[in-house]
Design an enzyme around this catalytic site. Structure first.
Site, PDB file in Angstrom:
ATOM      1  N   HIS A  82       0.850  -1.190   0.000  1.00 40.51           N
ATOM      2  CA  HIS A  82       0.000   0.000   0.000  1.00 40.51           C
ATOM      3  C   HIS A  82       0.886   1.240   0.000  1.00 40.51           C
ATOM      4  O   HIS A  82       1.838   1.323   0.766  1.00 40.51           O
ATOM      5  CB  HIS A  82      -0.896   0.020   1.246  1.00 40.51           C
ATOM      6  CG  HIS A  82      -1.771   1.235   1.316  1.00 40.51           C
ATOM      7  ND1 HIS A  82      -2.988   1.320   0.671  1.00 40.51           N
ATOM      8  CD2 HIS A  82      -1.587   2.420   1.933  1.00 40.51           C
ATOM      9  CE1 HIS A  82      -3.511   2.507   0.899  1.00 40.51           C
ATOM     10  NE2 HIS A  82      -2.690   3.196   1.665  1.00 40.51           N
ATOM     11  N   SER A 183      -7.361   3.843   9.439  1.00 40.28           N
ATOM     12  CA  SER A 183      -8.067   3.848   8.158  1.00 40.28           C
ATOM     13  C   SER A 183      -7.384   2.905   7.163  1.00 40.28           C
ATOM     14  O   SER A 183      -8.017   2.040   6.558  1.00 40.28           O
ATOM     15  CB  SER A 183      -8.081   5.292   7.624  1.00 40.28           C
ATOM     16  OG  SER A 183      -8.439   5.328   6.277  1.00 40.28           O
TER      17      SER A 183
HETATM   18  N1  URA Z   1      -5.519   6.808   2.837  1.00 36.79           N
HETATM   19  C1  URA Z   1      -6.484   6.170   3.535  1.00 36.79           C
HETATM   20  O1  URA Z   1      -7.003   5.145   3.093  1.00 36.79           O
HETATM   21  N2  URA Z   1      -6.860   6.663   4.721  1.00 36.79           N
HETATM   22  C2  URA Z   1      -6.314   7.775   5.258  1.00 36.79           C
HETATM   23  O2  URA Z   1      -6.679   8.165   6.341  1.00 36.79           O
HETATM   24  C3  URA Z   1      -5.309   8.445   4.520  1.00 36.79           C
HETATM   25  C4  URA Z   1      -4.932   7.928   3.302  1.00 36.79           C
END
Ligand code: URA
Length: 436
Positions: A82, A183
Site C-alpha cells: 500500500h 483507516s
Molecule cells: N488513505 C487512507 O485510506 N486513509 C487515510 O486516512 C489516509 C490515506
C-alpha cells in the site's frame, strides 16, 4: 455511555478504553451518535493523539464494522503493498505481476485519485474494457489462477472507514497519524493478506511532508499491524519529484508496460524493485532483499512478469490488442510544451505542483464524483539533474481542453526549477522499518 463524556475525556488528553472508542465508532455506523459529535471527537483525537493501544483498538473496531475477504482454500503466501499516495506512482501496476511471477499471491485492493495524488483504479480503467469491480468470488478465482487481482474496495469492507474518511475530509482531520493508521490498516487487514508492505511517501508531493512525519506514520503502521498479527515492512520513499517519466492515467499504463519490458526509468524501478523484494521476503519466498531483488529482476528479464500483466488485463476484461495499439498515441489533442527558461541544470520538478496541475488537466479529481480523463497528463523528457539549454523541451503536457491547460499552466511552469549547478543524486529509499 454518553458520547459527550467520551469527547470530553479525549479533549482533556485522557486515554479512551476500547468500549469508549467502540461507542463512538459503532454508534456512528448505526446512526446513534450524530455526525456533529463524531466530528468533535475526531478533532479531539487530531489534537490529543492516541496511544498505541487506542490506535490498535480503533483499527480492530473499524475492521469489525464490515466483512473481510476469505482467501482460505487458496495456497498462499498472500502479501499486499500500500502506498500513502504520490504523483506518477504507478508502482502497483508493475509490482503486482512481478511479485506474482515470483510465487507470492497479491490480493490488491486499491483506491482512486483524490487531491493531487493519482489512483491505481483510474489508471487501470484507462485500459479499454478493464474492470476493477470484482466481487469476492471473482477476486478469489483470479488470484488463484493468475497470482494477483486488482479491485476496488467494496461497500462491505470497513464501512466505518467510508463514513469516517468522508467526515475527516470535511472537518480538517485527515492528517492525524492514529486516524490514518486505523483507516489504512483496517482496509488492508480486511483484504486477507498475511503480510503487508507500506510505501510511506515523504516530501512535497506526499501527505507527509517531512521524513520525521513519514517515520511517525510508518512506525505506527508497522507497530499496529504487528499487533494485529501481520508481518509488516514500512519503506519511506522520497516524493519530491514525480516518480518516473510519465504522469497521467493511460500514460502511466504505458510506462508500466515499459517497466515490465525491462525499459523502465531508473527512479521508478528502484522503488518498484525495493518494494517487490520486501514482499518476497515478507512472504517467505526469499531470505533477504538482495536475493529477492535478483528474483524480481529475473521475472522482468525473462518476460514472465509482462506476460502475467497481459494475462491479468485479459482476465479483468481488458482489450490487450487495443491497449497496445493505443500505446504512445493515446494523447489528448490539447497539448503544450514546458521548456527550460534558461540554461543550467534541472534542480527540481515539484511533485505537489505537478499533481495539483494534473487535477486541472483531468488526471485527477477534486471530489470522488468527478470524472477523470484517460489521455491527459505529462511526458517528461528531462528530470532532476539534467543539463539544459534555454528552450530545451522538459515536458509535453496534455489537457482535456485548452482551458484546462490555461488553468494548470502557472502550476506547471512554477514546478520547474533550473539552477547553475546540478543537485547531488540521492536514493529514493529513505528508511526502512521491519517487523517480520
Ligand atoms: N488513505 C487512507 O485510506 N486513509 C487515510 O486516512 C489516509 C490515506
Amino acid at each position: 455511555m454518553r458520547a459527550v463524556d467520551i469527547i470530553m475525556k479525549k479533549r482533556d488528553g485522557g486515554e479512551l478504553s476500547r468500549e469508549e472508542i467502540a461507542a463512538i465508532v459503532n454508534g456512528y455506523v448505526s446512526g446513534e451518535v450524530p455526525e456533529y459529535q463524531v466530528s468533535a471527537w475526531l478533532m479531539a483525537v487530531f489534537f490529543r493523539g492516541m496511544s498505541f493501544r487506542e490506535t490498535a483498538d480503533l483499527t480492530d473496531l473499524m475492521l469489525r464494522s464490515g466483512s473481510t475477504m476469505d482467501l482460505s482454500g487458496i495456497a498462499g503466501p498472500f502479501v499486499d503493498k500500500h502506498s500513502t499516495g504520490g504523483v506518477g506512482d504507478k508502482v502497483s501496476l508493475i509490482l503486482a505481476p512481478i511479485v506474482a511471477a515470483c510465487g507470492v499471491r497479491v490480493p490488491m485492493m486499491s483506491g482512486r485519485a483524490l487531491g493531487h495524488t493519482g489512483g491505481t483504479l483510474d489508471k487501470l480503467e484507462s485500459i479499454p474494457g478493464y474492470t476493477t469491480r470484482l466481487d469476492e468470488k471473482r477476486f478469489r478465482e483470479y488470484i488463484e489462477r493468475d497470482g494477483f487481482a486488482m479491485t476496488g474496495q467494496t461497500d462491505a469492507i470497513v464501512p466505518a472507514d467510508k463514513r469516517l474518511y468522508s467526515l475527516r475530509d470535511v472537518t480538517a482531520t485527515v492528517e492525524s497519524v492514529p486516524l490514518i493508521t486505523a483507516s489504512i490498516l483496517s482496509k488492508k487487514v480486511a483484504e486477507g493478506a498475511e503480510a503487508l508492505v507500506f510505501d510511506v511517501k515523504s516530501g512535497p508531493g506526499a501527505f507527509m511532508k517531512t521524513v520525521e512525519d513519514a517515520e511517525r506514520l510508518a512506525s505506527s503502521l508497522v507497530r499496529t499491524g504487528q499487533a494485529m498479527g501481520k508481518r509488516i515492512v514500512g519503506v519511506i520513499t522520497d516524493m519530491t519529484e514525480p516518480l518516473g517519466d510519465k504522469v497521467g492515467n493511460f500514460l502511466e499504463v504505458e510506462e508500466s508496460i515499459d517497466c515490465l519490458r525491462g525499459e523502465g526509468p531508473a527512479d521508478l524501478m528502484e522503488v518498484t524493485y525495493r518494494l517487490s523484494a520486501w514482499m518476497l521476503v515478507a512472504g517467505g519466498v526469499a531470505g533477504d532483499v538482495g536475493s529477492a531483488t535478483a528474483m524480481c529482476e529475473e521475472a522482468v528479464a525473462s518476460g514472465r512478469a509482462y506476460r502475467l500483466f497481459e494475462r491479468n488485463v485479459r482476465t479483468q476484461g481488458g482489450d490487450v490488442e487495443k491497449m497496445l495499439s493505443l500505446y504512445s498515441n493515446y494523447r489528448s489533442g490539447h497539448s503544450r510544451e514546458l521548456r527550460a527558461p534558461e540554461a543550467g541544470f534541472i534542480r527540481s520538478i515539484d511533485a505537489f505542483k505537478i499533481g495539483l496541475a494534473g487535477v486541472y488537466l483531468g488526471v485527477g479529481r477534486n471530489k470522488t464524483s468527478d470524472p477523470v480523463a484517460p489521455d491527459v497528463g505529462f511526458v517528461f523528457e528531462r528530470k532532476k539533474g539534467a543539463r539544459v539549454a534555454a528552450g530545451d523541451l522538459v515536458a509535453t503536457v496534455y489537457g482535456k481542453d485548452a482551458a484546462s491547460l490555461d488553468a494548470a499552466w502557472d502550476l506547471v511552469s512554477g514546478a520547474l526549477s533550473v539552477g547553475p549547478a546540478p543537485e547531488a543524486a540521492t536514493s529514493l529509499i529513505v528508511k526502512e522499518i521491519t517487523a517480520l
